[in-house]
Every structure is written in structure tokens, then in C-alpha cells.
Design a protein around this motif. Structure first.
Motif, PDB file in Angstrom:
ATOM      1  N   ASP A  13      91.213  30.143 -33.094  1.00  0.00           N
ATOM      2  CA  ASP A  13      92.138  31.143 -32.564  1.00  0.00           C
ATOM      3  C   ASP A  13      92.810  31.939 -33.678  1.00  0.00           C
ATOM      4  OD1 ASP A  13      91.478  30.285 -30.088  1.00  0.00           O
ATOM      5  OD2 ASP A  13      93.350  29.208 -29.689  1.00  0.00           O
ATOM      6  N   ALA A  14      93.205  31.277 -34.760  1.00  0.00           N
ATOM      7  CA  ALA A  14      93.942  31.951 -35.830  1.00  0.00           C
ATOM      8  C   ALA A  14      93.088  32.975 -36.566  1.00  0.00           C
ATOM      9  CB  ALA A  14      94.470  30.911 -36.820  1.00  0.00           C
ATOM     10  N   LEU A  15      91.759  32.870 -36.423  1.00  0.00           N
ATOM     11  CA  LEU A  15      90.875  33.768 -37.169  1.00  0.00           C
ATOM     12  C   LEU A  15      90.195  34.805 -36.288  1.00  0.00           C
ATOM     13  CD1 LEU A  15      89.134  31.254 -39.598  1.00  0.00           C
ATOM     14  CD2 LEU A  15      91.139  32.678 -40.018  1.00  0.00           C
ATOM     15  N   ARG A  16      90.587  34.904 -35.027  1.00  0.00           N
ATOM     16  CA  ARG A  16      89.896  35.835 -34.131  1.00  0.00           C
ATOM     17  C   ARG A  16      90.112  37.289 -34.521  1.00  0.00           C
ATOM     18  NH1 ARG A  16      90.411  32.942 -28.142  1.00  0.00           N
ATOM     19  NH2 ARG A  16      89.008  31.216 -28.656  1.00  0.00           N
ATOM     20  N   ALA A  36      90.944  42.877 -16.219  1.00  0.00           N
ATOM     21  CA  ALA A  36      92.177  43.170 -16.950  1.00  0.00           C
ATOM     22  C   ALA A  36      91.963  42.860 -18.431  1.00  0.00           C
ATOM     23  CB  ALA A  36      93.310  42.333 -16.387  1.00  0.00           C
ATOM     24  N   PHE A  37      92.520  43.704 -19.282  1.00  0.00           N
ATOM     25  CA  PHE A  37      92.337  43.539 -20.718  1.00  0.00           C
ATOM     26  C   PHE A  37      93.636  43.864 -21.422  1.00  0.00           C
ATOM     27  CE2 PHE A  37      91.346  45.663 -24.830  1.00  0.00           C
ATOM     28  CZ  PHE A  37      90.871  44.545 -25.509  1.00  0.00           C
ATOM     29  N   ASP A  38      94.089  42.930 -22.245  1.00  0.00           N
ATOM     30  CA  ASP A  38      95.274  43.131 -23.073  1.00  0.00           C
ATOM     31  C   ASP A  38      94.797  43.492 -24.468  1.00  0.00           C
ATOM     32  OD1 ASP A  38      97.576  43.075 -24.562  1.00  0.00           O
ATOM     33  OD2 ASP A  38      98.036  40.961 -24.197  1.00  0.00           O
ATOM     34  N   PRO A  39      95.079  44.730 -24.955  1.00  0.00           N
ATOM     35  CA  PRO A  39      94.576  45.102 -26.277  1.00  0.00           C
ATOM     36  C   PRO A  39      95.166  44.281 -27.407  1.00  0.00           C
ATOM     37  CG  PRO A  39      96.044  46.791 -25.415  1.00  0.00           C
ATOM     38  CD  PRO A  39      95.790  45.831 -24.302  1.00  0.00           C
ATOM     39  N   GLY A  40      96.309  43.655 -27.200  1.00  0.00           N
ATOM     40  CA  GLY A  40      96.876  42.783 -28.215  1.00  0.00           C
ATOM     41  C   GLY A  40      97.546  43.501 -29.364  1.00  0.00           C
ATOM     42  N   ASP A 197      85.185  50.939 -23.123  1.00  0.00           N
ATOM     43  CA  ASP A 197      86.103  50.787 -21.993  1.00  0.00           C
ATOM     44  C   ASP A 197      86.308  49.313 -21.669  1.00  0.00           C
ATOM     45  OD1 ASP A 197      83.886  49.992 -20.435  1.00  0.00           O
ATOM     46  OD2 ASP A 197      83.612  51.993 -19.592  1.00  0.00           O
ATOM     47  N   THR A 198      87.103  49.058 -20.641  1.00  0.00           N
ATOM     48  CA  THR A 198      87.480  47.686 -20.343  1.00  0.00           C
ATOM     49  C   THR A 198      86.338  46.874 -19.748  1.00  0.00           C
ATOM     50  OG1 THR A 198      88.573  48.657 -18.391  1.00  0.00           O
ATOM     51  CG2 THR A 198      89.972  47.954 -20.191  1.00  0.00           C
ATOM     52  N   ALA A 202      85.823  43.388 -21.479  1.00  0.00           N
ATOM     53  CA  ALA A 202      85.793  42.153 -20.689  1.00  0.00           C
ATOM     54  C   ALA A 202      84.690  41.218 -21.161  1.00  0.00           C
ATOM     55  CB  ALA A 202      85.598  42.485 -19.206  1.00  0.00           C
ATOM     56  N   ALA A 203      83.585  41.785 -21.642  1.00  0.00           N
ATOM     57  CA  ALA A 203      82.479  40.962 -22.130  1.00  0.00           C
ATOM     58  C   ALA A 203      82.687  40.509 -23.569  1.00  0.00           C
ATOM     59  CB  ALA A 203      81.165  41.736 -22.013  1.00  0.00           C
ATOM     60  N   HIS A 204      83.519  41.217 -24.320  1.00  0.00           N
ATOM     61  CA  HIS A 204      83.714  40.935 -25.753  1.00  0.00           C
ATOM     62  C   HIS A 204      85.210  41.036 -26.099  1.00  0.00           C
ATOM     63  CE1 HIS A 204      79.342  41.406 -26.152  1.00  0.00           C
ATOM     64  NE2 HIS A 204      79.486  42.489 -25.413  1.00  0.00           N
ATOM     65  N   PRO A 205      86.055  40.236 -25.483  1.00  0.00           N
ATOM     66  CA  PRO A 205      87.503  40.419 -25.670  1.00  0.00           C
ATOM     67  C   PRO A 205      87.972  40.198 -27.103  1.00  0.00           C
ATOM     68  CG  PRO A 205      87.035  38.392 -24.446  1.00  0.00           C
ATOM     69  CD  PRO A 205      85.756  39.156 -24.519  1.00  0.00           C
ATOM     70  N   ASP A 206      87.460  39.180 -27.793  1.00  0.00           N
ATOM     71  CA  ASP A 206      87.877  38.948 -29.180  1.00  0.00           C
ATOM     72  C   ASP A 206      87.449  40.104 -30.080  1.00  0.00           C
ATOM     73  OD1 ASP A 206      88.920  36.545 -28.393  1.00  0.00           O
ATOM     74  OD2 ASP A 206      87.279  35.332 -29.199  1.00  0.00           O
ATOM     75  N   LEU A 207      86.238  40.566 -29.894  1.00  0.00           N
ATOM     76  CA  LEU A 207      85.722  41.660 -30.702  1.00  0.00           C
ATOM     77  C   LEU A 207      86.506  42.944 -30.426  1.00  0.00           C
ATOM     78  CD1 LEU A 207      83.597  42.358 -32.787  1.00  0.00           C
ATOM     79  CD2 LEU A 207      81.947  42.666 -30.925  1.00  0.00           C
ATOM     80  N   ALA A 208      86.799  43.208 -29.157  1.00  0.00           N
ATOM     81  CA  ALA A 208      87.547  44.416 -28.802  1.00  0.00           C
ATOM     82  C   ALA A 208      88.952  44.386 -29.398  1.00  0.00           C
ATOM     83  CB  ALA A 208      87.615  44.552 -27.278  1.00  0.00           C
ATOM     84  N   ARG A 209      89.644  43.260 -29.269  1.00  0.00           N
ATOM     85  CA  ARG A 209      91.004  43.173 -29.825  1.00  0.00           C
ATOM     86  C   ARG A 209      90.987  43.274 -31.345  1.00  0.00           C
ATOM     87  NH1 ARG A 209      91.299  38.801 -26.036  1.00  0.00           N
ATOM     88  NH2 ARG A 209      92.312  39.505 -24.110  1.00  0.00           N
TER      89      ARG A 209
END
Length: 222
Positions: A13-16, A36-40, A197-198, A202-209
Motif C-alpha cells: 500500500d505504501a508504494l502504490r 466510482a473513482f476517488d482520484p486521491g 475516464d472512470t 475502475a480497471a486500473h485504480p492504483d495506476l490511475a491514482r
């Protein structure tokens, strides 16, 4: 889940935040069901909301004057999925605070186009993406058809690319992800643009954030 040179990796988690910097080009183009997607991180809302449920994000990893770090916070287009971005840009902009990259992209969407890919191909030949700051279309009239004609004329004039080699650029466009690695020059390599887009997020949340975070902050772990 993230990837490094085509291999799937599980990051703690710390390295995402490193999911994007560790990824080789291109990013995977598959998408999932919209969710739903939280950009972080902070994003700049570029246009009034559209009527859809999705949001499209634009990341311009561009640099000028010898600087090698991106300088633009990520942009958001709420209520618009990637297939709808071309039409949305024609009717929703330009905003007073739009960055030059977005002004050029809007200008190079033709009046009858329904996808963003042709405009991105034209952007690859725009005469301002070689680490200088001209020409930009801020002086162009707001009516989109006139903006587009003037922008295309600048490209066709062919002054342009100086040390750039547009043939070396790379463009991949999927339904929910567009990615352009635009050749800048040999010492500085490529300017990278991403629009997604979201459904893709949704398929790649860590990569998107991670990508959004990388665009707006020099330290992906801070």
C-alpha cells in the motif's frame, strides 16, 4: 495491481504511488464497467459537468525551458467519458484558465469529429511542443470553426518542429484511454499526454491514482 515491463506486480500500500513511474509505455488499454473513482489528489475541473455518469481526466506531462518535471495539475471533465470528450471540448470551452495544451487540443478537434484520436495526431505536428512557448492559440477567436481553421493552417505552414521528429512519436487510443508520447527532441525525449475516464480507472485504480499524483506533485510517495 501494477505492471513493470509487461509483468504484473503487487505493490505494498505504501508504494502504490509508484505504480505509474514503474510502468513502461504503453499503459494497458483494457477497461471495466464504470464505477466510482476517488482520484486521491487535487484535480482542476476544466469544464461544467456534462450529462453522463463518467469523468474523464487529462494528464499533460509537459516541460519547458529545460525543466524535466511536469508542471500542470491534472484536469477533470465531470459527466463526460472519453468517447464524448471531442464533442464536449468543442461546446464547453475554452475556459479562461485553460492551459495551452488543452487549448491546442480543442483547436485541433475538427467540427465533425466524434473521437479524440485525430486531434491528438494533429497535436503531434503542432509547432509549439519543442520546449519553446510559441505559438499558442490564445489570440484565436472563440468560435470553434474559426479556431480550428487557424490551427490547421499553422500546422500546414510547416514551420515547425525544429528539433522534433513527429515520426518518432507514439500514439495509442483505446475506448477509454488515449496515450501520446510526443517526441520533443533528442536530449529531452518525449512529452507524454494521457486522457482516461472512470471506466479505465475502475480497471486500473492504483495506476490511475499514481498517474494523477505524478502529474501534480514531484514526489509520488509524499
Amino acid at each position: 495491481m501494477t505492471y513493470c515491463r509487461g509483468r504484473a506486480l503487487r505493490l505494498p500500500d505504501a508504494l502504490r504511488g509508484l505504480a505509474y513511474p514503474l510502468h513502461s509505455w504503453p499503459l494497458p488499454g483494457d477497461a471495466g464497467a464504470p464505477a466510482a473513482f476517488d482520484p486521491g489528489c487535487a484535480v482542476t475541473v476544466a469544464t461544467p459537468a456534462g450529462r453522463g455518469d463518467a469523468t474523464t481526466y487529462a494528464v499533460f506531462l509537459t516541460h519547458y525551458d529545460g525543466r524535466t518535471l511536469a508542471r500542470l495539475a491534472p484536469l477533470a471533465f465531470p459527466g463526460v467519458d472519453l468517447p464524448g470528450v471531442a464533442g464536449h471540448l468543442r461546446t464547453a470551452g475554452p475556459g479562461d484558465d485553460w492551459p495551452e495544451e488543452l487549448l491546442v487540443l480543442r483547436a485541433l478537434v475538427a467540427p465533425d469529429e466524434t473521437t479524440i484520436e485525430p486531434a491528438l495526431r494533429r497535436c503531434n505536428h503542432w509547432p509549439g511542443f519543442n520546449l519553446n512557448d510559441t505559438p499558442w492559440p490564445r489570440g484565436m477567436p472563440d468560435a470553434h470553426a474559426a479556431v480550428h481553421r487557424e490551427a490547421v493552417e499553422l500546422i500546414e505552414a510547416g514551420e515547425c518542429t525544429h528539433a522534433r521528429n513527429p515520426d518518432a512519436s507514439l500514439l495509442q487510443v483505446a475506448e477509454h484511454l488515449a496515450q501520446l508520447a510526443m517526441h520533443c527532441n533528442e536530449p529531452f525525449g518525449f512529452q507524454q499526454w494521457f486522457l482516461f475516464d472512470t471506466a479505465w480507472a475502475a480497471a486500473h485504480p492504483d495506476l490511475a491514482r499514481s498517474l494523477l499524483r505524478y502529474a501534480g506533485h514531484w514526489d509520488p510517495l509524499d
